[in-house]
Design an enzyme around this catalytic site. Structure first.
Site, PDB file in Angstrom:
ATOM      1  CE  LYS A  21      -3.988   2.196   0.989  1.00 54.88           C
ATOM      2  NZ  LYS A  21      -4.918   2.421  -0.280  1.00 54.88           N
ATOM      3  CG  PHE A  44       3.943   9.764 -10.670  1.00 52.07           C
ATOM      4  CD1 PHE A  44       4.480  10.459  -9.590  1.00 52.07           C
ATOM      5  CD2 PHE A  44       4.759   9.364 -11.722  1.00 52.07           C
ATOM      6  CE1 PHE A  44       5.664  10.627  -9.490  1.00 52.07           C
ATOM      7  CE2 PHE A  44       6.114   9.607 -11.268  1.00 52.07           C
ATOM      8  CZ  PHE A  44       6.807  10.348 -10.223  1.00 52.07           C
ATOM      9  CB  CYS A  65      -4.146   7.717  -5.755  1.00 57.39           C
ATOM     10  SG  CYS A  65      -4.138   6.058  -5.456  1.00 57.39           S
ATOM     11  CE  LYS A 116      -1.240   1.449  -9.586  1.00 56.85           C
ATOM     12  NZ  LYS A 116      -1.767   0.901  -8.343  1.00 56.85           N
ATOM     13  CG  ASN A 138      -4.177   4.269  -9.353  1.00 56.19           C
ATOM     14  OD1 ASN A 138      -5.313   3.897  -9.046  1.00 56.19           O
ATOM     15  ND2 ASN A 138      -3.171   4.413  -8.614  1.00 56.19           N
TER      16      ASN A 138
HETATM   17  C1  LIG Z   1      -9.717  -0.103  -2.355  1.00 54.69           C
HETATM   18  C2  LIG Z   1      -8.332   0.268  -3.040  1.00 54.69           C
HETATM   19  C3  LIG Z   1      -7.294   0.825  -2.831  1.00 54.69           C
HETATM   20  C4  LIG Z   1      -6.329   1.102  -3.412  1.00 54.69           C
HETATM   21  N1  LIG Z   1      -5.210   1.936  -3.013  1.00 54.69           N
HETATM   22  C5  LIG Z   1      -4.253   2.275  -3.912  1.00 54.69           C
HETATM   23  C6  LIG Z   1      -2.926   2.774  -3.291  1.00 54.69           C
HETATM   24  O1  LIG Z   1      -2.821   3.090  -2.169  1.00 54.69           O
HETATM   25  N2  LIG Z   1      -1.972   2.950  -4.341  1.00 54.69           N
HETATM   26  C7  LIG Z   1      -1.961   2.695  -5.525  1.00 54.69           C
HETATM   27  O2  LIG Z   1      -1.002   2.958  -6.182  1.00 54.69           O
HETATM   28  N3  LIG Z   1      -3.000   2.199  -6.032  1.00 54.69           N
HETATM   29  C8  LIG Z   1      -4.153   1.769  -5.212  1.00 54.69           C
HETATM   30  N4  LIG Z   1      -5.179   1.237  -5.641  1.00 54.69           N
HETATM   31  C9  LIG Z   1      -5.336   0.937  -7.261  1.00 54.69           C
HETATM   32  C10 LIG Z   1      -5.093  -0.494  -7.739  1.00 54.69           C
HETATM   33  O3  LIG Z   1      -3.541  -0.880  -7.195  1.00 54.69           O
HETATM   34  C11 LIG Z   1      -5.007  -0.955  -8.804  1.00 54.69           C
HETATM   35  O4  LIG Z   1      -4.146   0.132  -9.754  1.00 54.69           O
HETATM   36  C12 LIG Z   1      -6.605  -0.430  -9.457  1.00 54.69           C
HETATM   37  O5  LIG Z   1      -7.452  -1.000  -8.648  1.00 54.69           O
HETATM   38  C13 LIG Z   1      -6.693  -1.508 -10.681  1.00 54.69           C
HETATM   39  O6  LIG Z   1      -6.518  -2.714 -10.547  1.00 54.69           O
HETATM   40  P1  LIG Z   1      -7.650  -3.853 -10.124  1.00 54.69           P
HETATM   41  O7  LIG Z   1      -8.842  -3.931 -11.200  1.00 54.69           O
HETATM   42  O8  LIG Z   1      -6.768  -5.276 -10.127  1.00 54.69           O
HETATM   43  O9  LIG Z   1      -8.203  -3.407  -8.668  1.00 54.69           O
HETATM   44  C14 LIG Z   1      -6.366   0.931  -5.039  1.00 54.69           C
HETATM   45  C15 LIG Z   1      -7.631   0.321  -5.455  1.00 54.69           C
HETATM   46  C16 LIG Z   1      -8.480  -0.180  -4.616  1.00 54.69           C
HETATM   47  C17 LIG Z   1      -9.729  -0.915  -5.076  1.00 54.69           C
END
Ligand SMILES: Cc1cc2nc3c(=O)[nH]c(=O)nc-3n(C[C@H](O)[C@H](O)[C@H](O)COP(=O)(O)O)c2cc1C
Length: 366
Positions: A44, A136, A138, A176, A203
């Site tokens: 995270k 880069f 969120c 990212k 992201n």
């Molecule tokens: C609940 C949640 C929290 C996330 N927190 C972060 C984070 O702290 N840092 C980050 O780079 N991406 C964060 N993401 C993005 C994920 O790493 C990922 O890039 C995005 O959800 C797409 O992939 P997925 O469909 O497999 O979830 C978060 C995603 C979710 C759903």
């Protein structure tokens, strides 16, 4: 079967990584995932001052299939880690010591300040993590402090901040990317100019998951109000695949790609690899299915490699990229195929299938 792959000089036991988010939110869950068989994890996102990070409840929202009720889309308004950096440093050290062969990547984010980025980089690097991922991307919350996608949406900032980190980093650096831009190649190439060794994409996509028709309030609703959030899960996969293919075709060969967005099975993961990703990350899939999903990922990849006679994971990477073309080229290929078909249809053994007079007319020009 050997599912390992070496990326930017780091050997991954397999290409499956937890994506940054709840699945990598402390040492306990990271250890569980490594025990389950994940090749690596992006923890995270951490920053210097966790006290500035205050999350809300509820912070997730689901989009379900109208027919089956299956979750097809997922929205979050979660911020980066709210745990103190001192605790994280201890946990990075501990996890790396316990799991030396698994790859631990630290996701870092800071405000627009060279000193802060370099301080964070040096601190985290000293714990022995294998690589950095620069967040880069969120899309919510942190942008009010000019963090996250505020940087990824501005290529000049992406380049500058990457170069600050590269100045002090002795380990590989991935950047990212946010999908909330017109052309993902622009900020990605800027990160590469800043020295990034790899690009992670994507992201979450900016979204509003729905509106409650009883209360008229958009969701997720916190004390009656909301903010737009980040969309993930299977609904975003086609967009993520398109962006990864653009990177696969457009980045210098030595820059690695970590594919992210809607991966929920080995099939999804292999698609990302065929379009240029040498590792893949999964966040929402793990939140919905649990860490054991890595069993199917590994089995499915091994079966695919046997069936298609790939002898290493590396051979899969980018294999389908040559089949992207231009519309003009598709039209030309179609015309060529028609001509070829017409030639086949006029061969002598075709005679007799139709009436002889009809066949004669078919081959006559006037
Ligand atoms: C609940 C949640 C929290 C996330 N927190 C972060 C984070 O702290 N840092 C980050 O780079 N991406 C964060 N993401 C993005 C994920 O790493 C990922 O890039 C995005 O959800 C797409 O992939 P997925 O469909 O497999 O979830 C978060 C995603 C979710 C759903």
């Amino acid at each position: 079967m050997d599912l390992s792959i070496t990326v930017n000089g780091i050997k991954f036991p397999n290409p499956f990584l937890l994506g940054s988010g709840p699945p990598g939110t402390n040492a306990r869950v990271l250890a569980k995932s490594f025990d389950a068989g994940w090749g690596g994890a992006v923890a995270k996102t951490v920053s210097l001052e966790s006290s500035k990070v205050v999350n809300v409840v509820p912070r997730y929202g689901k989009l379900r299939s109208r027919e089956t009720n299956e979750v097809i889309g997922f929205q979050n308004i979660e911020l980066i880690s709210d745990r103190p950096i001192e605790v994280w440093l201890e946990e990075f050290r501990h996890v790396k010591k316990e799991y030396p062969d698994h790859v631990l990547i630290a996701s870092i984010m800071e405000e627009y300040s060279k000193d802060r980025w370099q301080e964070l980089t040096k601190m985290v690097q000293d714990t022995g993590v294998d690589a950095f991922e620069l967040n880069f991307s969120c899309p919510h919350g942190m942008t009010e402090r000019k963090m996250g996608s505020e940087m990824g949406e501005h290529p000049d900032l992406t380049q500058e901040v990457t170069s600050w980190v590269k100045e002090v980093s002795k380990i590989p650096v991935w950047a990212k990317m946010t999908p909330n831009i017109t052309n993902i190649k622009e900020p990605s190439l800027a990160a590469v100019r800043g020295g990034a060794d790899g690009i992670s994409a994507i992201n979450t996509i900016l979204s509003v998951i729905g509106v409650n028709l009883d209360t008229l309030r958009p969701m997720p609703t916190v004390e009656g109000y909301t903010v737009p959030g980040g969309y993930s899960a299977q609904a975003v996969k086609p967009i993520a695949l398109r962006m990864v293919s653009q990177l696969g075709l457009g980045l210098p060969k030595e820059v690695s790609i970590s594919g992210i967005g809607g991966i929920e099975s080995s099939r999804d993961a292999i698609e990302f690899m065929l379009l240029g990703a040498s590792t893949v990350q999964i966040c929402t899939g793990v939140m919905l299915q649990g860490v054991k999903m890595v069993d199917e990922l590994q089995e499915g990849l091994a079966k695919f490699m046997t069936d298609k006679e790939f002898s290493s994971v590396q051979e899969i990477v980018g294999k389908s990229l040559p089949y992207f073309s231009t519309h003009m080229d598709l039209v030309g290929r179609m015309k060529e195929a028609k001509r070829h078909k017409a030639g086949e249809a006029s061969r002598d053994n075709e005679w007799g299938k139709k009436d002889i007079t009809e066949k004669t007319a078919e081959l006559t020009s006037n």
